[in-house]
Design an enzyme around this catalytic site. Sequence first.
Site, short mmCIF file in Angstrom:
data_model
loop_
_atom_site.label_atom_id
_atom_site.label_comp_id
_atom_site.label_asym_id
_atom_site.label_seq_id
_atom_site.Cartn_x
_atom_site.Cartn_y
_atom_site.Cartn_z
N SER A 183 -52.50 11.40 65.66
CA SER A 183 -51.55 12.04 66.57
C SER A 183 -51.24 13.49 66.24
CB SER A 183 -50.27 11.22 66.64
OG SER A 183 -49.84 10.83 65.36
N HIS A 211 -52.50 7.19 71.57
CA HIS A 211 -52.77 8.44 72.29
C HIS A 211 -54.04 8.37 73.13
CE1 HIS A 211 -49.61 10.88 70.51
NE2 HIS A 211 -49.83 10.21 69.39
N LYS A 242 -47.13 6.75 76.59
CA LYS A 242 -47.81 8.05 76.56
C LYS A 242 -48.56 8.25 77.88
CE LYS A 242 -47.07 8.48 71.76
NZ LYS A 242 -47.35 7.99 70.44
C1 LIG Z 1 -46.37 7.39 69.53
C2 LIG Z 1 -47.11 6.48 68.63
C3 LIG Z 1 -46.64 5.19 68.38
C4 LIG Z 1 -45.30 4.72 68.88
O1 LIG Z 1 -45.35 4.39 70.22
P1 LIG Z 1 -43.96 4.37 71.03
O2 LIG Z 1 -44.30 3.56 72.23
O3 LIG Z 1 -43.63 5.78 71.33
O4 LIG Z 1 -42.95 3.71 70.16
C5 LIG Z 1 -47.41 4.35 67.62
N1 LIG Z 1 -48.59 4.76 67.09
C6 LIG Z 1 -49.06 6.00 67.29
C7 LIG Z 1 -50.36 6.40 66.69
C8 LIG Z 1 -48.31 6.90 68.05
O5 LIG Z 1 -48.76 8.13 68.22
#
Ligand SMILES: *Cc1c(COP(=O)(O)O)cnc(C)c1O
Length: 388
Positions: A183, A211, A242
């Site tokens: 990320s 992502h 996302k």
């Molecule tokens: C954003 C993210 C999460 C968390 O997801 P949410 O639905 O925002 O809680 C988990 N793993 C990765 C790699 C992320 O980038």
Amino acid sequence: MTHDPLDWLDDALHDLSDRCLLRQRTTRQGAQQPAQISWRGQTLVNFGSNDYLGLAADSRVCRAVRETLDGSGWGSGASPSVTGRGQMHARLEEELAAFEAVEDAVLFPSGFSANMATIPALVGRDDAIFSDANNHASIIDGCRLSGASIVVYPHRDMAALRDRLRDRAGFRRRLIVTDTLFSMDGDLAPLPDLADLAQQHDAMLMVDEAHATGVFGHRGRGVCEAMRVEAGVHVRVGTLSKALGSIGGFVVGQRRLIDWLGNRARAYVYSTASPEAAAAAASQALQIVQQQPERRCRLLEQADDLRRRLQHRGWSTGGSASQIIPVILGDANRVMELATRLRDFGLLVPGIRPPTVPPGQSLLRISLCHGHTSEHLDRLVEALLSSC
Ligand SMILES: *Cc1c(COP(=O)(O)O)cnc(C)c1O
């Protein structure tokens, strides 16, 4: 003077501030949108959003929410394992399983809780976890919570992982866990090698596509699909928050895996189900992902183009191979200064500093989204040039 047990917080916050690491909570005005965002009284082009396909404020998604509200109300009132699982949740789980071409799917309140609950459901004290050094915080926390032995291997280093798997053969179960699209750096895990190693060492392979869902792969399923390794991956985690523009996490895989998580994943069993309207939004977004592949194609083309232009001008974009493009600067002060200067050019590009990245590796993190135009990208490149 009376002593308050929270007085230590003043020193702790000052310390963060002195090191340029203090984060102020900021508030967006209006909708989450890539092209224009109102932020701290300014209207800016938003390069700090994970709404990669521009669906968070899409009219079809919003309509699905309103229609579901009329029929199902807002709150779900209980854990899904009691009475909180409504028809929209069940339908979305079916749709996710079909989309991901697996037997079954289970929803979680968030992607964070999906990781944090799934890892301890799979491994415990007698087991070992092999975790990439750059994995997301929710994976790290899930590993710690499990009580298993945690072996962190250097980022994407398959030779090191192989050695560590060989050295630690004595455990009951082994779990390899990785982000597919990291990320902060926007680089990809070497999934074919990971799948081979998992097979050779009889380990479970769990990946987090947070992502990548909706962005990578011919059908938009993620990096596993793009690298053709879906059959070698046992546990696939994703998020609805996302590219799908909604809220919630999910795990997909074999039915027995999903049945087990429904019994043993604590954030599933002991947390209230998200509103059905949120599931309806994700369901609508999932349809758009399948009907409009051009959204993800254009996004990745634009990312390639921007990355090339930045590299051409001498900026380091690390190993980025995705819509997340870091400009790696190192010093946290320098990153925050540059982020401030970019705001004068009408551009919001978040500065990322410790503890999100290791000290000395601070960066500007550019997230490209569906609504960005070539004019926006031109402005970004020029502003970066004239700010240094
Ligand atoms: C954003 C993210 C999460 C968390 O997801 P949410 O639905 O925002 O809680 C988990 N793993 C990765 C790699 C992320 O980038």
